[in-house]
Design an enzyme around this catalytic site. Structure first.
Site, PDB file in Angstrom:
ATOM      1  N   GLY A   1       0.984  -1.410   0.027  1.00 29.64           N
ATOM      2  CA  GLY A   1      -0.120  -0.289  -0.094  1.00 29.64           C
ATOM      3  C   GLY A   1       0.793   1.182  -0.063  1.00 29.64           C
ATOM      4  O   GLY A   1       0.447   2.167  -0.315  1.00 29.64           O
ATOM      5  N   GLY A   2       2.046   1.042   0.504  1.00 28.12           N
ATOM      6  CA  GLY A   2       3.154   2.182   0.591  1.00 28.12           C
ATOM      7  C   GLY A   2       2.724   3.620   1.060  1.00 28.12           C
ATOM      8  O   GLY A   2       1.794   3.475   2.077  1.00 28.12           O
TER       9      GLY A   2
ATOM     10  N   CYS B   1       1.084   5.971  -0.250  1.00 26.08           N
ATOM     11  CA  CYS B   1      -0.266   6.445  -0.405  1.00 26.08           C
ATOM     12  C   CYS B   1      -1.233   6.123   0.540  1.00 26.08           C
ATOM     13  O   CYS B   1      -2.061   6.710   1.000  1.00 26.08           O
ATOM     14  CB  CYS B   1      -0.594   6.178  -2.058  1.00 26.08           C
TER      15      CYS B   1
ATOM     16  N   GLY C   1       2.733  23.761  -1.636  1.00 25.43           N
ATOM     17  CA  GLY C   1       2.640  22.930  -2.622  1.00 25.43           C
ATOM     18  C   GLY C   1       1.236  22.094  -2.401  1.00 25.43           C
ATOM     19  O   GLY C   1       0.703  22.493  -1.428  1.00 25.43           O
TER      20      GLY C   1
ATOM     21  N   ILE D   1       0.720  19.085  -0.781  1.00 24.42           N
ATOM     22  CA  ILE D   1       0.796  18.689   0.860  1.00 24.42           C
ATOM     23  C   ILE D   1       0.638  19.912   1.572  1.00 24.42           C
ATOM     24  O   ILE D   1      -0.175  19.888   2.512  1.00 24.42           O
ATOM     25  CB  ILE D   1       1.962  17.770   1.012  1.00 24.42           C
TER      26      ILE D   1
ATOM     27  N   GLU E   1       5.307  30.014   1.874  1.00 31.34           N
ATOM     28  CA  GLU E   1       5.908  29.598   0.693  1.00 31.34           C
ATOM     29  C   GLU E   1       6.938  30.516  -0.124  1.00 31.34           C
ATOM     30  O   GLU E   1       6.981  31.587   0.091  1.00 31.34           O
ATOM     31  CB  GLU E   1       4.582  29.474  -0.466  1.00 31.34           C
TER      32      GLU E   1
ATOM     33  N   GLY F   1       8.325  19.073  -0.413  1.00 31.25           N
ATOM     34  CA  GLY F   1       8.622  17.981  -1.812  1.00 31.25           C
ATOM     35  C   GLY F   1       8.968  16.815  -0.911  1.00 31.25           C
ATOM     36  O   GLY F   1       9.291  16.471   0.211  1.00 31.25           O
TER      37      GLY F   1
ATOM     38  N   ALA G   1       0.037   8.940  -7.131  1.00 32.40           N
ATOM     39  CA  ALA G   1      -0.313   7.498  -7.060  1.00 32.40           C
ATOM     40  C   ALA G   1      -0.906   6.798  -8.597  1.00 32.40           C
ATOM     41  O   ALA G   1      -0.331   5.820  -9.134  1.00 32.40           O
ATOM     42  CB  ALA G   1      -1.378   7.001  -5.956  1.00 32.40           C
TER      43      ALA G   1
ATOM     44  N   HIS H   1     -28.866  18.843 -15.035  1.00 35.36           N
ATOM     45  CA  HIS H   1     -29.175  19.955 -14.207  1.00 35.36           C
ATOM     46  C   HIS H   1     -30.013  20.057 -13.320  1.00 35.36           C
ATOM     47  O   HIS H   1     -31.015  19.082 -13.504  1.00 35.36           O
ATOM     48  CB  HIS H   1     -29.976  20.965 -15.354  1.00 35.36           C
TER      49      HIS H   1
HETATM   50  P1  NAD Z   1       5.724  20.283  -3.939  1.00 34.39           P
HETATM   51  O1  NAD Z   1       7.081  20.296  -4.830  1.00 34.39           O
HETATM   52  O2  NAD Z   1       4.374  20.167  -4.956  1.00 34.39           O
HETATM   53  O3  NAD Z   1       5.705  21.605  -3.154  1.00 34.39           O
HETATM   54  C1  NAD Z   1       6.681  22.175  -2.345  1.00 34.39           C
HETATM   55  C2  NAD Z   1       6.621  23.616  -1.773  1.00 34.39           C
HETATM   56  O4  NAD Z   1       7.648  23.885  -1.218  1.00 34.39           O
HETATM   57  C3  NAD Z   1       7.238  24.207  -3.356  1.00 34.39           C
HETATM   58  O5  NAD Z   1       6.036  25.289  -3.772  1.00 34.39           O
HETATM   59  C4  NAD Z   1       8.213  24.995  -3.049  1.00 34.39           C
HETATM   60  O6  NAD Z   1       8.389  26.485  -3.616  1.00 34.39           O
HETATM   61  C5  NAD Z   1       8.108  25.106  -1.596  1.00 34.39           C
HETATM   62  N1  NAD Z   1       9.305  25.295  -0.863  1.00 34.39           N
HETATM   63  C6  NAD Z   1      10.261  24.307  -1.005  1.00 34.39           C
HETATM   64  N2  NAD Z   1      11.611  24.708  -0.026  1.00 34.39           N
HETATM   65  C7  NAD Z   1      11.078  25.902   0.832  1.00 34.39           C
HETATM   66  C8  NAD Z   1      11.454  26.611   1.913  1.00 34.39           C
HETATM   67  N3  NAD Z   1      12.554  26.403   2.348  1.00 34.39           N
HETATM   68  N4  NAD Z   1      10.581  27.500   2.396  1.00 34.39           N
HETATM   69  C9  NAD Z   1       9.451  27.759   1.891  1.00 34.39           C
HETATM   70  N5  NAD Z   1       8.922  27.006   0.831  1.00 34.39           N
HETATM   71  C10 NAD Z   1       9.700  26.084   0.248  1.00 34.39           C
HETATM   72  O7  NAD Z   1       5.858  19.130  -2.839  1.00 34.39           O
HETATM   73  P2  NAD Z   1       4.750  18.718  -1.660  1.00 34.39           P
HETATM   74  O8  NAD Z   1       3.749  19.383  -1.563  1.00 34.39           O
HETATM   75  O9  NAD Z   1       5.655  18.404  -0.469  1.00 34.39           O
HETATM   76  O10 NAD Z   1       4.114  17.380  -2.461  1.00 34.39           O
HETATM   77  C11 NAD Z   1       5.297  16.195  -2.658  1.00 34.39           C
HETATM   78  C12 NAD Z   1       4.813  15.465  -3.820  1.00 34.39           C
HETATM   79  O11 NAD Z   1       3.855  14.644  -3.705  1.00 34.39           O
HETATM   80  C13 NAD Z   1       4.366  16.362  -5.075  1.00 34.39           C
HETATM   81  O12 NAD Z   1       4.983  16.151  -6.198  1.00 34.39           O
HETATM   82  C14 NAD Z   1       3.019  16.380  -5.198  1.00 34.39           C
HETATM   83  O13 NAD Z   1       2.394  16.878  -6.582  1.00 34.39           O
HETATM   84  C15 NAD Z   1       2.664  15.067  -4.675  1.00 34.39           C
HETATM   85  N6  NAD Z   1       1.255  15.354  -3.899  1.00 34.39           N
HETATM   86  C16 NAD Z   1       0.296  15.352  -4.624  1.00 34.39           C
HETATM   87  C17 NAD Z   1      -1.009  15.453  -4.036  1.00 34.39           C
HETATM   88  C18 NAD Z   1      -2.056  15.652  -4.738  1.00 34.39           C
HETATM   89  O14 NAD Z   1      -2.065  15.656  -6.101  1.00 34.39           O
HETATM   90  N7  NAD Z   1      -3.412  15.626  -4.148  1.00 34.39           N
HETATM   91  C19 NAD Z   1      -1.131  15.454  -2.431  1.00 34.39           C
HETATM   92  C20 NAD Z   1       0.142  15.246  -1.969  1.00 34.39           C
HETATM   93  C21 NAD Z   1       1.378  14.956  -2.488  1.00 34.39           C
END
Ligand code: NAD
Length: 486
Positions: free
Chosen positions: A45-46, A48, A194, A196, A215, A286, A335, A464
């Site tokens: 399941g890892g 996700c 981002g 998360i 951010e 990230g 995922a 609708h």
């Molecule tokens: P992300 O790369 O999407 O976002 C990380 C954000 O942190 C970026 O906007 C970056 O500019 C910012 N950042 C980096 N260093 C920083 C700092 N020192 N100070 C302030 N801001 C900083 O990564 P995430 O949100 O951690 O997600 C990880 C991965 O998992 C991504 O690829 C994401 O797409 C994926 N994910 C997707 C979903 C979804 O689609 N619903 C949900 C969770 C995670």
């Protein structure tokens, strides 16, 4: 004694890692009659299922229930018997330990289902951490060796951290720790805006935590269309989330107990700005590939400077018979992208014609409140690529279902290539923000991937009243003759 495959003792596929990429490869391979073993260090399941998408969405649903109960009076529903005479009205109370155990129940049920499905397909699951040796042999950390005609590497990723913010599970947390909390902090700084960061900021704020979202870039949700980001940012600010973009964080200074409580906290230090006192810091900057110990000397699998395993469009690594999928490779960390890549790899193993994943057009869903969903190019990306575009955005304010729900913050935006006589041609991207858009992306995803034009899509009848009407209305407007949208 590890079970072996057939008479040879060599599996058709040995998968390293049982997350979405790995278990999808195993299920799809076994469905095609291949013998498959999965080496998994923790639980199938890892990330996700156990530390990511599923638990995060379970808590976002908790936040949604809280919002619903909080606004019940607007619908004429008196959700409680009311406070004793003379006391002010009570707002709903969160018992996060109950939310946590409910989330765990959901995860455990899905885990049991997945493990059972894998067993019923005849997949061998081997507990331990695998290392790929030369000759397509995987050595498990207890010393067992498992041979495969093919090996699929699917070891996934772990949260990235930032220097000076060492994760201790108390003051400094990543998504791994947040999803295991049994009580909520009173205040939190979320670093990273981002997917998360926005999901956590949204969920925590809705549950009453005072949230500051930091951010580094100039806006939240890099890569999303800017009109969509504007709706999310406005909603966050309206709900009391302090959003600081362009944030330069230089460190943090832990403090003693906060106020009258025994709880500790820390001061997050921003360059050129006041310090922010919070009970917890959530680092969401990230994820990086889990490459440590995965490859023994001499296996010949190329890895880039960031630790991602290098692959071609068919998920083949530089070593014959070794494939890689999921967060271990430098493709969108989703995922469902892992599922798609797993199927491409297995088709390749079967010698079938595989269609590579078109990463520019995969569906993206972010489950914050409001939700975000999109497929294809944003307006800025399309213009940046030199394309001449026609754009139409339909805010949800006029949508009957959104009014009924009481959730009108949102829009649907369609970006199409400009065709002859200025008409809207090939649909390049559809971007949505608002209630339940993650469940409405299907027809948008098909339109983009089918390279349909608005004239075709607008001919389909939408129910609708429904939220999905906004998509149809936007397409209709792009034909030049809108019904409700001009
Ligand atoms: P992300 O790369 O999407 O976002 C990380 C954000 O942190 C970026 O906007 C970056 O500019 C910012 N950042 C980096 N260093 C920083 C700092 N020192 N100070 C302030 N801001 C900083 O990564 P995430 O949100 O951690 O997600 C990880 C991965 O998992 C991504 O690829 C994401 O797409 C994926 N994910 C997707 C979903 C979804 O689609 N619903 C949900 C969770 C995670």
């Amino acid at each position: 004694m590890v079970p072996t495959a057939g008479d040879t003792g060599v599996y058709d596929i040995v998968v390293v890692g049982g997350g979405p990429g790995g278990y999808a490869a195993a299920l799809y391979g076994a469905a095609a009659g291949l013998s498959v073993a999965v080496v998994e260090r923790d639980k199938v399941g890892g990330t996700c299922l156990h530390r990511g998408c599923v638990p995060a969405k379970a808590f976002l649903e908790t936040a949604s229930v809280y919002r619903t109960v909080s606004t019940a009076a607007e619908f004429g529903i008196n959700a409680s018997s009311g406070p004793p005479a003379g006391e002010p009205p009570r707002s709903p109370r969160v018992d996060f330990a109950v939310s946590q155990s409910r989330k765990q129940k959901v995860v455990d049920q899905l885990h049991r289902g997945l493990a059972g499905l894998m067993r019923s397909r005849g997949i061998t699951t081997i507990a331990g951490t695998g290392t790929l040796l030369p000759g397509n042999i995987v050595r498990v950390d207890d010393g067992t060796e498992v041979a495969g005609r093919n090996v699929i590497l699917a070891a996934g990723s772990v949260p990235r951290t930032i220097p000076g913010f060492e994760v201790d599970g108390e003051l400094i947390l990543t998504s791994d720790e947040v999803l295991d909390l049994d009580h909520l902090p009173e205040s939190a700084a979320v670093i990273g805006g981002g997917a998360i960061g926005c999901e956590f900021a949204s969920m925590l704020s809705d549950l009453g935590v005072r949230v500051t979202l930091l951010e580094a870039l100039d806006s939240l949700l890099a890569g999303c269309d800017e009109d969509v980001v504007a709706v999310v940012s406005r909603s966050f600010r309206k709900r009391g989330i302090e959003v600081i973009t362009g944030a330069r964080i230089s460190g943090h200074a832990p403090m003693g107990p906060l106020g009258q409580t025994a709880r500790r906290g820390t001061r997050v230090i921003l360059e050129g700005s006041a310090e922010i006192e919070v009970e917890a810091v959530i680092v969401a900057v990230g994820r990086r590939p889990r490459i440590e110990g995965l490859l023994a000397e001499g296996v010949g699998v190329a890895v880039d400077e960031r630790g991602f395993v290098q692959i071609d469009r068919f998920m083949r690594t530089s070593s014959p018979g070794v494939w890689a999928v999921g967060d271990l490779v430098a493709t969108p960390q989703l995922a469902h992208v892992g599922f798609a890549e797993a199927m491409v790899a297995v088709k390749g193993i079967l010698g079938e014609r595989a269609v590579p994943v078109d990463y520019a057009k995969v569906p993206w869903c972010i489950y914050s409140h409001p939700e975000v969903a999109f497929a294809g190019m944003s307006e800025a990306a399309a213009r940046g690529a030199g394309l001449d575009v026609v754009v139409k955005a339909d805010p949800l304010g006029g949508n009957s279902r959104a009014r009924i729900l009481g959730e009108t913050d949102g829009l649907v935006k369609v970006i199409a290539e400009r065709a002859a006589e200025g008409r809207a041609g090939r649909i390049l991207g559809v971007h949505m923000v608002g209630p339940w858009v993650t469940e409405q992306l299907g027809q948008a995803y098909l339109s983009v991937n089918w390279e349909a034009v608005p004239d075709e899509v607008a001919a389909f009848v939408q129910p609708h009243p429904s939220l999905s009407e906004a998509f149809g209305e936007t397409m209709l407007a792009l034909t030049g003759r809108g019904l409700h949208v001009g």
